[in-house]
Structure formats: structure tokens, C-alpha cells
Design a protein around this motif. Structure first.
Motif: not given
Ligand SMILES: NC(=O)c1ccc[n+]([C@@H]2O[C@H](COP(=O)([O-])OP(=O)(O)OC[C@H]3O[C@@H](n4cnc5c(N)ncnc54)[C@H](OP(=O)(O)O)[C@@H]3O)[C@@H](O)[C@H]2O)c1
Length: 298
Positions: A223, A228-229, A263
Motif C-alpha cells: 500500500k 491515492p487514486k 486506495i
């Protein structure tokens, strides 16, 4: 935060197979019966499985196929003679030599010996060179082509985006970088390629709008590698020990899917992402080879 949407390679591959089936029917009406030959060498269970999967799909779309299974101790000369015979045969449009090969055979010499007009894997230097130049009358390697096609079908723009590719192999990382660099739609990206000698790999990955993992290291991408995105594409196929499965192993991708889907904006499942797209592009390339055999320039 919403969970990532799936880049469903199985679904898109079925759409492409449908288009391929229609193209095969058009060719049959013109008297051309698209035909592919798969060559595999020795006893390598994953290769046997891959060839079976490819042959099954070829049958489903109406492409004729033949498997030539050569013994482990076949000589380089014998492989080259088989290729020569297939190159000369006008009823055969596509030739694929399943990799990996036993160590005594040269993958390089074998790739060179396939007529570039029948090289549906797109590994012949002429095809790779043409791809680099952005030409279309040639064959692009199926995994990179499948990744680009998957993004295209979901209308994921790549223009001006930071694309980071983990892995620089001749069959995935390098040709994918060349594809995303092209001055064309679903390309025009800013591309970074990292490999085993790169420094600050995680920091490179954190910049990515589109992150493609093609290392073959199970769950390498965690992660904390992902912005993010971001859009995340998992190419990796590794076997990891799994005492609960009958074979004693299971297949794992390069990406920690369960965490990253929380995420990312889009993510490929694995299996069910890049793998089916690779086969779909292989059969699309076979039809293209049959179409080119009608006399279009190469
Ligand atoms: N789903 C499909 O259709 C499909 C198709 C093709 C491949 N695959 C899978 O995709 C994976 C990659 O395949 P490939 O043929 O490209 O593999 P490959 O020839 O083994 O190349 C792996 C690449 O990853 C790099 N790498 C390895 N460990 C690394 C690390 N710790 N950090 C950074 N980079 C690292 C290597 O760097 P160096 O160059 O420095 O050694 C190399 O460039 C494999 O799991 C393969 O099974 C799947």
C-alpha cells in the motif's frame, strides 16, 4: 474512501474474442482459414498449461491450431528446421514458441528465425523495432498490448500521466514503456521504468498515476508504494507455498490487492486481469497476420 473499481481483464478479453470471432468469419468468407502453430519444448507443466489455454481459446474463436511438442533434448538445428517449414507453409499465419526454453536453446536465435509476418508474439527484432518507431503494420508483444487495450476499453487516459513500470524485461517492461511513450491516444505518457538495480523504488512508485508491476515477486508492491487514486496493473504470476491447496502452492501477483484496492481508483484482479488480455491480443494478432497475408504491405 471508496474502493477501487476493477479493470476486469476476463470481461474485456471476452469482448475482444467476440470481435476476433467476427473477423475470423469475414476471413473465412474470403477463403482464408486463420491458423496458428504453438511449439513447446520439453516437459514444463506451466508451459503445457499456457499452450492448452491458448489453443482452447483459439478453437473458441474459430482459429485453427496445431501444437508441436518437441522433446527436451531437441537440438537448436531441429527447432530451426521446424520453424523454416512453418515459415514456408502459406496455410499457417501465426507461429508461437512457448517460453521458457531449455538452456541449450537460444531464445534469441529462435525469435530471429520466425518469419516476422508470422511472429504473433511480437518478439522478432523487426517487430520490436517497428513498434519503437510507432509503426502499425507489425506485431506488438501481447502483454504490453493487452495492458494498453485494457486501459483503453475503460477509457483511462494516459496522456501526460506519470506511468511507472516495475520491471524491464524484453517481453513486458521495455515494450510497455515504448508503447506508453508513443505520440498517440492511450499513450503520450511520461514513463519511468525501474528494475533490480534502481534506487528509491518506492519513491518512484509513489509518483505514479498509473503503476504497472511486472517483476514476478509476490506481493512486492504494498500500500505504501501507491499514491491515492492511482491506477494499478498487476502483471506478476508467482507460485507461493500453500499447504491448504492440493498442489501445495497458489498463484500470487506482484501487488497486495486486498490493501491496495482500498486506495487505488482502478486495479486489475489477478488472476483475471492481464493474463486473459494477453491471450486475447495473441489471437487478435493471429487474425492480423492472416489479414496481412492477403497482400497488405509489411
Ligand atoms: N499475465 C501475463 O500474461 C504475463 C505475461 C508475461 C509475464 N508475466 C509475469 O510477469 C512477471 C514478470 O515477467 P517478465 O518476463 O517480465 O520477468 P523477468 O524477465 O524475470 O523480469 C523481471 C524484471 O523485474 C525486475 N526485478 C526483479 N526483482 C526486482 C526487485 N526486487 N526490484 C526491482 N525490480 C526487480 C528485474 O530487474 P533486472 O532487469 O535488473 O533483473 C527485471 O527487469 C512474471 O511473474 C511473469 O510470470 C505475466
Amino acid at each position: 474512501m471508496e474502493e477501487a473499481q476493477l479493470l476486469d481483464g476476463r470481461l474485456v478479453a471476452e469482448e475482444i474474442h467476440k470481435e476476433t470471432r467476427e473477423a475470423v468469419q469475414r476471413l473465412r468468407r474470403k477463403g482464408i482459414l486463420p491458423c496458428v502453430v504453438f511449439i513447446r519444448v520439453g516437459n514444463h507443466p506451466p508451459s503445457e498449461l499456457y499452450v492448452r489455454m491458448k489453443q482452447k481459446k483459439a478453437q473458441e474463436v474459430g482459429i485453427q491450431s496445431e501444437v508441436i511438442a518437441l522433446p527436451e533434448d531437441v537440438t537448436q538445428q531441429e527447432v530451426l528446421e521446424s520453424l523454416d517449414r512453418l515459415n514456408q507453409d502459406p496455410s499457417i499465419h501465426g507461429i508461437l514458441v512457448q517460453l521458457p526454453l531449455p538452456k541449450h536453446l537460444s531464445e534469441k536465435k529462435i525469435a530471429l528465425a520466425i518469419d516476422p509476418r508470422k511472429d504473433i508474439d511480437g518478439f522478432h527484432p523487426l517487430n520490436l523495432g517497428k513498434m519503437l518507431l510507432g509503426e502499425k503494420d507489425c506485431f506488438y508483444p501481447c502483454t504490453p498490448l493487452g495492458i494498453q487495450e485494457l486501459l483503453k476499453r475503460y477509457q483511462i487516459e494516459t496522456e501526460g500521466k506519470e506511468v511507472v513500470i516495475l520491471g524491464r524485461s524484453n517481453i513486458v517492461g521495455k515494450p510497455l514503456a515504448a508503447l506508453f511513450l508513443q505520440k498517440s491516444k492511450y499513450a503520450n505518457a511520461t514513463v519511468t521504468v525501474v528494475h533490480s538495480l534502481s534506487q528509491n523504488i518506492k519513491e518512484h512508485c509513489q509518483k505514479a498515476d498509473i503503476l504497472v508491476a511486472a517483476l514476478g515477486k509476490a506481493h512486492f508492491v504494498t500500500k505504501d508504494f501507491v499514491k491515492p487514486k492511482a491506477v494499478v496493473v498487476d502483471v506478476g504470476v508467482s507460485r507461493i507455498a500453500d499447504p491448504s491447496s492440493p498442489q501445495g502452492f497458489k498463484i500470487a501477483g506482484d501487488v497486495d490487492f486486498a490493501e491496495i484496492k482500498k486506495i487505488a481508483s482502478w486495479i486489475t484482479p489477478n488472476p483475471g486481469g492481464v493474463g486473459p488480455m494477453t491471450i486475447a491480443m495473441l489471437l487478435a494478432n493471429t487474425v492480423k497476420a492472416a489479414e496481412l497475408s492477403l497482400g497488405h504491405p509489411f
